[in-house]
Motif scaffolding. Structure first.
Motif, PDB file in Angstrom:
ATOM      1  N   ARG A 245       0.831  -1.209   0.000  1.00  0.00           N
ATOM      2  CA  ARG A 245       0.000   0.000   0.000  1.00  0.00           C
ATOM      3  C   ARG A 245       0.862   1.254   0.000  1.00  0.00           C
ATOM      4  NH1 ARG A 245      -3.177  -3.074   3.730  1.00  0.00           N
ATOM      5  NH2 ARG A 245      -2.114  -2.040   5.471  1.00  0.00           N
ATOM      6  N   VAL A 246       1.929   1.260   0.789  1.00  0.00           N
ATOM      7  CA  VAL A 246       2.824   2.424   0.830  1.00  0.00           C
ATOM      8  C   VAL A 246       3.504   2.614  -0.516  1.00  0.00           C
ATOM      9  CG1 VAL A 246       4.902   3.352   1.897  1.00  0.00           C
ATOM     10  CG2 VAL A 246       3.183   2.218   3.312  1.00  0.00           C
ATOM     11  N   TRP A 247       3.943   1.514  -1.116  1.00  0.00           N
ATOM     12  CA  TRP A 247       4.621   1.597  -2.412  1.00  0.00           C
ATOM     13  C   TRP A 247       3.682   2.108  -3.495  1.00  0.00           C
ATOM     14  CZ3 TRP A 247       3.904  -0.886  -7.136  1.00  0.00           C
ATOM     15  CH2 TRP A 247       4.945  -0.740  -8.047  1.00  0.00           C
ATOM     16  N   ARG A 248       2.461   1.636  -3.510  1.00  0.00           N
ATOM     17  CA  ARG A 248       1.504   2.078  -4.522  1.00  0.00           C
ATOM     18  C   ARG A 248       1.170   3.554  -4.347  1.00  0.00           C
ATOM     19  NH1 ARG A 248      -2.856  -2.954  -4.779  1.00  0.00           N
ATOM     20  NH2 ARG A 248      -1.394  -4.523  -5.617  1.00  0.00           N
ATOM     21  N   SER A 249       0.988   3.985  -3.101  1.00  0.00           N
ATOM     22  CA  SER A 249       0.685   5.393  -2.859  1.00  0.00           C
ATOM     23  C   SER A 249       1.840   6.280  -3.302  1.00  0.00           C
ATOM     24  CB  SER A 249       0.391   5.604  -1.370  1.00  0.00           C
ATOM     25  OG  SER A 249       0.169   6.950  -1.086  1.00  0.00           O
ATOM     26  N   SER A 250       3.071   5.868  -2.990  1.00  0.00           N
ATOM     27  CA  SER A 250       4.236   6.649  -3.403  1.00  0.00           C
ATOM     28  C   SER A 250       4.368   6.688  -4.918  1.00  0.00           C
ATOM     29  CB  SER A 250       5.498   6.063  -2.777  1.00  0.00           C
ATOM     30  OG  SER A 250       6.648   6.738  -3.224  1.00  0.00           O
ATOM     31  N   ALA A 252       1.917   6.352  -7.146  1.00  0.00           N
ATOM     32  CA  ALA A 252       0.848   7.176  -7.714  1.00  0.00           C
ATOM     33  C   ALA A 252       1.162   8.662  -7.570  1.00  0.00           C
ATOM     34  CB  ALA A 252      -0.482   6.834  -7.041  1.00  0.00           C
ATOM     35  N   THR A 253       1.717   9.045  -6.425  1.00  0.00           N
ATOM     36  CA  THR A 253       2.073  10.454  -6.212  1.00  0.00           C
ATOM     37  C   THR A 253       3.132  10.905  -7.197  1.00  0.00           C
ATOM     38  OG1 THR A 253       1.535  10.257  -3.865  1.00  0.00           O
ATOM     39  CG2 THR A 253       2.926  12.116  -4.532  1.00  0.00           C
ATOM     40  N   GLN A 254       4.153  10.081  -7.400  1.00  0.00           N
ATOM     41  CA  GLN A 254       5.221  10.452  -8.314  1.00  0.00           C
ATOM     42  C   GLN A 254       4.741  10.484  -9.764  1.00  0.00           C
ATOM     43  OE1 GLN A 254       8.804   8.178  -7.709  1.00  0.00           O
ATOM     44  NE2 GLN A 254       8.578   8.210  -5.479  1.00  0.00           N
ATOM     45  N   THR A 258       4.592  13.790 -12.749  1.00  0.00           N
ATOM     46  CA  THR A 258       5.435  13.616 -13.930  1.00  0.00           C
ATOM     47  C   THR A 258       4.963  14.538 -15.052  1.00  0.00           C
ATOM     48  OG1 THR A 258       5.817  11.302 -13.342  1.00  0.00           O
ATOM     49  CG2 THR A 258       6.301  11.945 -15.617  1.00  0.00           C
ATOM     50  N   ASP A 259       5.898  15.226 -15.687  1.00  0.00           N
ATOM     51  CA  ASP A 259       5.576  16.083 -16.834  1.00  0.00           C
ATOM     52  C   ASP A 259       5.427  15.231 -18.087  1.00  0.00           C
ATOM     53  OD1 ASP A 259       5.668  18.402 -15.353  1.00  0.00           O
ATOM     54  OD2 ASP A 259       7.830  18.663 -15.671  1.00  0.00           O
ATOM     55  N   VAL A 260       4.349  15.450 -18.807  1.00  0.00           N
ATOM     56  CA  VAL A 260       4.104  14.730 -20.050  1.00  0.00           C
ATOM     57  C   VAL A 260       3.865  15.737 -21.171  1.00  0.00           C
ATOM     58  CG1 VAL A 260       3.152  12.693 -18.903  1.00  0.00           C
ATOM     59  CG2 VAL A 260       1.616  14.551 -19.568  1.00  0.00           C
ATOM     60  N   GLU A 261       4.044  15.306 -22.390  1.00  0.00           N
ATOM     61  CA  GLU A 261       3.848  16.158 -23.560  1.00  0.00           C
ATOM     62  C   GLU A 261       2.502  15.837 -24.190  1.00  0.00           C
ATOM     63  OE1 GLU A 261       6.231  17.517 -27.592  1.00  0.00           O
ATOM     64  OE2 GLU A 261       6.569  15.523 -26.738  1.00  0.00           O
ATOM     65  N   LEU A 262       1.662  16.843 -24.259  1.00  0.00           N
ATOM     66  CA  LEU A 262       0.334  16.703 -24.851  1.00  0.00           C
ATOM     67  C   LEU A 262       0.384  17.230 -26.279  1.00  0.00           C
ATOM     68  CD1 LEU A 262      -2.685  15.976 -24.301  1.00  0.00           C
ATOM     69  CD2 LEU A 262      -3.017  18.373 -23.697  1.00  0.00           C
ATOM     70  N   PRO A 328      -6.277  11.684 -13.531  1.00  0.00           N
ATOM     71  CA  PRO A 328      -5.371  12.243 -12.508  1.00  0.00           C
ATOM     72  C   PRO A 328      -3.949  12.441 -13.010  1.00  0.00           C
ATOM     73  CG  PRO A 328      -6.665  10.421 -11.612  1.00  0.00           C
ATOM     74  CD  PRO A 328      -6.850  10.413 -13.098  1.00  0.00           C
ATOM     75  N   LEU A 329      -3.585  11.831 -14.128  1.00  0.00           N
ATOM     76  CA  LEU A 329      -2.213  11.951 -14.631  1.00  0.00           C
ATOM     77  C   LEU A 329      -1.993  13.257 -15.382  1.00  0.00           C
ATOM     78  CD1 LEU A 329      -1.617   8.329 -15.922  1.00  0.00           C
ATOM     79  CD2 LEU A 329      -1.153   9.263 -13.665  1.00  0.00           C
ATOM     80  N   ILE A 330      -3.072  13.934 -15.743  1.00  0.00           N
ATOM     81  CA  ILE A 330      -2.942  15.156 -16.533  1.00  0.00           C
ATOM     82  C   ILE A 330      -2.845  16.347 -15.581  1.00  0.00           C
ATOM     83  CG2 ILE A 330      -4.002  16.588 -18.307  1.00  0.00           C
ATOM     84  CD1 ILE A 330      -5.438  14.143 -19.286  1.00  0.00           C
ATOM     85  N   LYS A 331      -1.718  16.918 -15.526  1.00  0.00           N
ATOM     86  CA  LYS A 331      -1.514  18.042 -14.606  1.00  0.00           C
ATOM     87  C   LYS A 331      -1.937  19.359 -15.227  1.00  0.00           C
ATOM     88  CE  LYS A 331       2.075  20.232 -11.815  1.00  0.00           C
ATOM     89  NZ  LYS A 331       3.500  20.229 -11.445  1.00  0.00           N
TER      90      LYS A 331
END
Length: 337
Positions: A245-250, A252-254, A258-262, A328-331
């Protein structure tokens, strides 16, 4: 003087009354190393080198849980010890069972196959004697007879407790549900393996009440638990679920940071390379902008929108999200001509 001293082989033959076998008469020097040894492929054993650590944990939990159930039944405090796990051919396990022996055929759902829960006659007689107030002063002899209806009822109660304890022991490793099929008293009627040479995993449990002792054997064909081989050889850590659970939460946060190119593709123009080479400054390439423009991230469609202007800048107005699970991945949203 040395000629009068007997060799060890001669002393052994004299102690055995002179009835020495042919193999005992010949010494090691008399044996020929070049003798041809017969090879029977039907009797070759499967070699299993891994240690089943998780199964050892399961057996210890079963011993503790079954001890509590047996105490509630007999109102005596039994001492139950799990023996070592044995991996052996089925015929080696079967030849050491006394007669009569209570053999219970069990399904281990959702695993495929049939296992055995074996109650020794000494355990059955000890349980019946203690249940009806005895203290073991009058031992019961089996004499090859079948179990009486009273003994069978006591066996059924012990078996129900054993199966419940076994399900509980497996619960932290793998969820299974044991199911009773039928009972036998002769091993030849069990047929839990297709061949007598098939490998089985057996574990003895020694039950002691005072000075009396009985045994329980759990026999599982190896092909039943082979799909869980990796799980049984590498026991899971007790805090593994928390760590997951800790690994998945970390993670997902990272990922969200993450910057992505749209990329929004306005139009595709087909042309020849010869035509492109002839283009000059001031030439106009006609473009038909679609009403709905599709935006992609790394080639994956994300949303559709319309082209326009906001604060004197080119922009896209989001009309419909195509992948809600990626929202949620789109900042932020960017546009490209």
């Amino acid at each position: 003087m040395s000629d009068n001293i007997l060799s060890q082989a001669e002393i052994d033959r004299l102690l055995n009354g002179g009835n020495a076998t042919e193999n005992e008469i010949f010494t090691h020097d008399d044996k020929r190393d070049d003798e041809v040894k017969p090879y029977d492929p039907t009797t070759q054993r499967r070699v299993i080198r891994e240690r089943l650590h998780s199964l050892e944990i399961i057996n210890e939990r079963f011993a503790r849980q079954f001890r509590m159930g047996l105490f509630n039944l007999l109102r005596r405090s039994p001492d139950i010890t799990a023996g070592g796990i044995k991996i052996q051919p089925y015929h080696e396990f079967a030849k050491n069972l006394p007669v009569p022996t209570n053999l219970n055929l069990i399904h281990m759902n959702p695993l495929r196959g049939t296992a055995l829960f074996v109650f020794s006659p000494s355990l059955v007689f000890m349980a019946v004697d203690n249940l009806f107030g005895g203290d073991g002063r009058f031992p019961t002899k089996a004499d090859g007879r079948e179990f009486t209806p009273t003994e069978q009822r006591v066996i059924k109660r012990m078996l129900d407790m054993a199966l419940e304890a076994y399900d509980f022991a497996w619960s932290s490793i793998f969820k299974l549900k044991t199911e009773f099929i039928r009972a036998e008293i002769q091993i030849k009627f069990t047929n839990i393996t297709s061949s007598q040479n098939d490998i089985v995993v057996t574990t003895p449990f020694y039950v002691e009440i005072g000075a009396h002792r009985g045994e329980i054997h759990i026999c599982i064909p190896f092909n039943i638990i082979e799909p869980l081989r990796e799980l049984l050889t590498n026991p899971p850590m007790e805090n593994s679920k928390h760590e997951d659970r800790v690994w998945r939460s970390s993670l997902a946060t990272q990922v969200r940071e993450t910057d992505v190119e749209l990329v929004a593709s306005f139009s595709d123009i087909s042309s020849r390379l010869s035509h492109v080479m002839k283009l000059k400054k001031g030439d106009v390439i006609p473009i038909d902008i679609q009403e709905n423009i599709e935006a992609r991230v790394d080639g994956v469609p994300v949303f559709t929108g319309k082209y326009g202007y906001v604060n004197k800048q080119y922009a896209l107005k989001v009309e419909r999200m195509l992948n809600q699970d990626r929202l949620p991945l789109i900042k932020r949203t960017t546009s490209h001509d």
